[in-house]
Design a protein around this motif. Sequence first.
Motif, PDB file in Angstrom:
ATOM      1  N   ALA A 171       0.829  -1.201   0.000  1.00 21.89           N
ATOM      2  CA  ALA A 171       0.000   0.000   0.000  1.00 21.89           C
ATOM      3  C   ALA A 171       0.858   1.243   0.000  1.00 21.89           C
ATOM      4  O   ALA A 171       1.873   1.308   0.679  1.00 21.89           O
ATOM      5  CB  ALA A 171      -0.904  -0.007   1.217  1.00 21.89           C
ATOM      6  N   SER A 197      -0.638   3.866   1.013  1.00 25.29           N
ATOM      7  CA  SER A 197      -1.222   4.442   2.215  1.00 25.29           C
ATOM      8  C   SER A 197      -1.215   3.365   3.303  1.00 25.29           C
ATOM      9  O   SER A 197      -1.343   2.191   3.010  1.00 25.29           O
ATOM     10  CB  SER A 197      -2.655   4.872   1.937  1.00 25.29           C
ATOM     11  OG  SER A 197      -2.721   5.674   0.781  1.00 25.29           O
ATOM     12  N   PRO A 198      -1.068   3.743   4.539  1.00 25.57           N
ATOM     13  CA  PRO A 198      -1.020   2.750   5.609  1.00 25.57           C
ATOM     14  C   PRO A 198      -2.375   2.090   5.786  1.00 25.57           C
ATOM     15  O   PRO A 198      -3.411   2.700   5.547  1.00 25.57           O
ATOM     16  CB  PRO A 198      -0.649   3.567   6.838  1.00 25.57           C
ATOM     17  CG  PRO A 198      -1.129   4.948   6.529  1.00 25.57           C
ATOM     18  CD  PRO A 198      -1.025   5.115   5.038  1.00 25.57           C
ATOM     19  N   LEU A 199      -2.341   0.866   6.238  1.00 17.00           N
ATOM     20  CA  LEU A 199      -3.582   0.115   6.369  1.00 17.00           C
ATOM     21  C   LEU A 199      -4.318   0.379   7.662  1.00 17.00           C
ATOM     22  O   LEU A 199      -5.536   0.342   7.716  1.00 17.00           O
ATOM     23  CB  LEU A 199      -3.290  -1.379   6.307  1.00 17.00           C
ATOM     24  CG  LEU A 199      -3.329  -1.949   4.911  1.00 17.00           C
ATOM     25  CD1 LEU A 199      -3.137  -3.429   4.990  1.00 17.00           C
ATOM     26  CD2 LEU A 199      -4.659  -1.612   4.258  1.00 17.00           C
ATOM     27  N   THR A 200      -3.570   0.528   8.712  1.00 14.57           N
ATOM     28  CA  THR A 200      -4.262   0.749   9.980  1.00 14.57           C
ATOM     29  C   THR A 200      -4.339   2.245  10.181  1.00 14.57           C
ATOM     30  O   THR A 200      -4.361   3.003   9.262  1.00 14.57           O
ATOM     31  CB  THR A 200      -3.462   0.104  11.123  1.00 14.57           C
ATOM     32  OG1 THR A 200      -2.129   0.585  11.000  1.00 14.57           O
ATOM     33  CG2 THR A 200      -3.466  -1.403  10.981  1.00 14.57           C
ATOM     34  N   ARG A 224      -2.070   9.821   7.682  1.00 13.72           N
ATOM     35  CA  ARG A 224      -0.867  10.627   7.563  1.00 13.72           C
ATOM     36  C   ARG A 224      -1.039  12.007   8.199  1.00 13.72           C
ATOM     37  O   ARG A 224      -0.074  12.701   8.465  1.00 13.72           O
ATOM     38  CB  ARG A 224      -0.534  10.855   6.083  1.00 13.72           C
ATOM     39  CG  ARG A 224      -0.204   9.606   5.370  1.00 13.72           C
ATOM     40  CD  ARG A 224       0.482   9.901   4.050  1.00 13.72           C
ATOM     41  NE  ARG A 224       0.715   8.621   3.419  1.00 13.72           N
ATOM     42  CZ  ARG A 224       1.616   7.758   3.840  1.00 13.72           C
ATOM     43  NH1 ARG A 224       2.395   8.047   4.860  1.00 13.72           N
ATOM     44  NH2 ARG A 224       1.750   6.589   3.250  1.00 13.72           N
ATOM     45  N   GLY A 251      -7.261   1.886   4.667  1.00 11.12           N
ATOM     46  CA  GLY A 251      -7.269   1.327   6.004  1.00 11.12           C
ATOM     47  C   GLY A 251      -8.648   0.800   6.363  1.00 11.12           C
ATOM     48  O   GLY A 251      -8.776  -0.074   7.217  1.00 11.12           O
ATOM     49  N   LEU A 266      -4.205  -6.271  -1.179  1.00 13.25           N
ATOM     50  CA  LEU A 266      -4.954  -5.011  -1.083  1.00 13.25           C
ATOM     51  C   LEU A 266      -5.988  -4.840  -2.182  1.00 13.25           C
ATOM     52  O   LEU A 266      -6.237  -3.730  -2.664  1.00 13.25           O
ATOM     53  CB  LEU A 266      -3.977  -3.830  -1.123  1.00 13.25           C
ATOM     54  CG  LEU A 266      -2.970  -3.810   0.022  1.00 13.25           C
ATOM     55  CD1 LEU A 266      -1.904  -2.767  -0.238  1.00 13.25           C
ATOM     56  CD2 LEU A 266      -3.679  -3.549   1.331  1.00 13.25           C
TER      57      LEU A 266
END
Lengths: 257, 257, 257, 257
Positions: free
Chosen positions: A246, A248-251, B46, B73, B107
């Motif tokens: 990803a 973007s972060p998942l959590t 972020r 997420g 994902l």
Amino acid sequence: MDQLVIADKTFNSRLFTGTGKFKSNELMENALVASGSELVTVALKRVDVDNPEDDVLAHLKHDQFNLLPNTSGARTAKEAVFAAQLAREALGTNWVKLEIHPDPKYLMPDPIETLQAAEEMVKQGFIVLPYIHADPVLCKRLEEVGCAAVMPLGAPIGSNKGLKTLDFLEIIIEQSNVPVVVDAGIGSPSHAAHAMELGADAVLVNTAIAVAGDPVAMGKAFGQAVEAGRAAHLAQIAQPRVTAEASSPLTGFLNQL
Amino acid sequence: MDQLVIADKTFNSRLFTGTGKFKSNELMENALVASGSELVTVALKRVDVDNPEDDVLAHLKHDQFNLLPNTSGARTAKEAVFAAQLAREALGTNWVKLEIHPDPKYLMPDPIETLQAAEEMVKQGFIVLPYIHADPVLCKRLEEVGCAAVMPLGAPIGSNKGLKTLDFLEIIIEQSNVPVVVDAGIGSPSHAAHAMELGADAVLVNTAIAVAGDPVAMGKAFGQAVEAGRAAHLAQIAQPRVTAEASSPLTGFLNQL
Amino acid sequence: MDQLVIADKTFNSRLFTGTGKFKSNELMENALVASGSELVTVALKRVDVDNPEDDVLAHLKHDQFNLLPNTSGARTAKEAVFAAQLAREALGTNWVKLEIHPDPKYLMPDPIETLQAAEEMVKQGFIVLPYIHADPVLCKRLEEVGCAAVMPLGAPIGSNKGLKTLDFLEIIIEQSNVPVVVDAGIGSPSHAAHAMELGADAVLVNTAIAVAGDPVAMGKAFGQAVEAGRAAHLAQIAQPRVTAEASSPLTGFLNQL
Amino acid sequence: MDQLVIADKTFNSRLFTGTGKFKSNELMENALVASGSELVTVALKRVDVDNPEDDVLAHLKHDQFNLLPNTSGARTAKEAVFAAQLAREALGTNWVKLEIHPDPKYLMPDPIETLQAAEEMVKQGFIVLPYIHADPVLCKRLEEVGCAAVMPLGAPIGSNKGLKTLDFLEIIIEQSNVPVVVDAGIGSPSHAAHAMELGADAVLVNTAIAVAGDPVAMGKAFGQAVEAGRAAHLAQIAQPRVTAEASSPLTGFLNQL
């Protein structure tokens, strides 16, 4: 600055172009100017060598353009050498795009005659850029006899199919000590960009510009795509991955739930 | 002039970008500015929503950029809707890139939860751009519930594999009444140009810029490639041919032999 | 012995077949017998449910064949469930191939209606094999609601284009706990062998057999190719390599020169 | 019956095989027997020409097998001709697979030396099957000097990448008057079937059988796949279509609703 050098010439544009199939010489001129191309191949046949007012040549009289006469129509080494001599006299350049294709249907080049002609032409002082199949061993042999560049095909001439010889172009680019110009088969700007991303030094495009709905806009698009592909090559493209990752972060914000 | 309109916004650049994986926020800012991108997606995570001096946001304060918060997420429609609400409050925009991917390895997006979330978000006044598999029927259903665009994937996120879903993207582009933005999998400028040549309205690129050897040069290269691909689409690309056809005539000067 | 088990049935052949597009029912019967197929899908429409002497069914009365009625023609979950109920009554089987494709041009399946119908059919005691896009998340959800297998497409129905969804089929096969049957798009025996080599549990072929010049020979060829592909999968295929490696040694006798 | 004739020999199997890379000569023997192959290529180096009890040869003494000595290791025409002469003496056959690859990394064949060697070998009474790049013009020239077949590569030797030269194999098959044997790069039974479906007369497989987890099962799988591909070619494969077409009718039972 990132420039391409072949023999004694330096190029800012890595897009080489051809002059066939345009609806008019005016359209050709405008499309090639828009493309930013600095090396333009022209078939001897198109040029009336006895007429200094020849229309094709008149349209190519721009400081931007260097002429690269080609031997299209030659079926043997002997015919190709003769054509190159005629071109040198008529156009005042010792550069030549060596093309020998005996087969009228697919126009695939002849490796044997091409090597033989290249050797002879180099001896006669020509700057030789041979158009050939994407054959890594043949490319090395052409380099060894003194060719200034090699021009392996991406797909049959005029097919617009793109880089069908990808696996072999990669080997050629890895092994070559002279510039590699991908010629034939490039049907759209993305194909041209792809060739540059692989590390090709230049591409030659003709049909895809000439037969586009709007050749001038297409010429410009090819110019941009070649720049983009070259820049990407220099900027180091990341390799394909098997597993996704990803951006973007998942959590994250979900902890707030 | 050729501009892209989504909902109430007009874009000159058809390159959308992401903010993940850059080595620093400075590098991100410079790369995105160089790319010419006017729509930048940012993960809620972020952003420190309680801190007006947040560093990511500070680096995105350019007139050039519109923010597109994403729901990365989220694993369910409920989580995604909640994330969108947080983002609206924090970032002052009702635009949202809807992403729901329950599978941590590849994902891949969830079609069921995505449609459900899209419907709810549209009701709540969001401008919804859903990230989804290249599923033509799902795209139509998302259009029907009021999404402002659809964002089918080219390949798994972060894989850099290019347009692996080509055959389905073509159907989606043919059938869609809202802009089609190819998202995920685009690994090099030639991939981006290819998507545009097919008729996609825009592409979203993140990993390929962020992890390049030189992200600023790569950002610029992507910007150029997207322009080239779009221009080629408008200039009408010639179709691939089975049989070759010479750009240069086959006979000709040889009569002089 | 290597057998395929779906729900309560055991199969020696991993080639599933369809009954559409054959020039005659005799030809269909002969081709399907030659293929060795043990599971044959039939559209309810083809069958005159009130006529025990129905010609299609008469030609499928072989011990070799199990019938798999499909819901082709259904555009919604409700229509599909109704079709399955009709089929159960008419054909005396609770197996059903669930197909819902609202789009008449490309016949792409609807993920939302399919999941909804699958859930309902499982509750009603059906053995459900859903035909779907090669969507890894949707496959997991169909597995979770109790489907006996999943049937992702290789390419649009009847297109004969092969495994255009390759990258996604690999993920589906890796993640699935129920048999994966590649359905749609398989146009030649090599495509079928390829699917089996990847680890698919079976393939479904219809058009490519029915419209071949010689459907009986083609049916047999598909049967062989599926066996070959399955055997190769079990025998462990070597991975592609970037660098060549000679099967024969490079040096050797030349020392004798 | 569908048999392949090359020079004076008739073959029931269109799978040619190689003897390199097997873990043992017993395993090689068993795998090749299982494959049904009737033409087996062997590198001179492997054979102890002065020892009638040589182990490799002992394992190839089956009525099923015809030996095809190859010139692997030769870097020039001269070396290849010498190797062929040695092989004729040692193995009592005038058949030879002509291989000349000067490049130790990718083992790509040399077109110039190969044509030269072929011409000389034909003069000396050999039955010559040259291994070459998928170069349509070179294939014609080899045919013209009297080669009994041509063996264009699918991909670099040992790469297992499949038919990367597809577009050129199609031209070669269309134009050739001698049998076309696809050699090198075939990594799985589906690749072999694909070559046969295109109309190749035979394929040569070595690495993919030798390094499989179970070479005997893999040999058998290749044998089946080649049969299936050939049968499909004869049964006339339907062409890919752009638009889908349902095997099952779209309307129908729904009228009963």
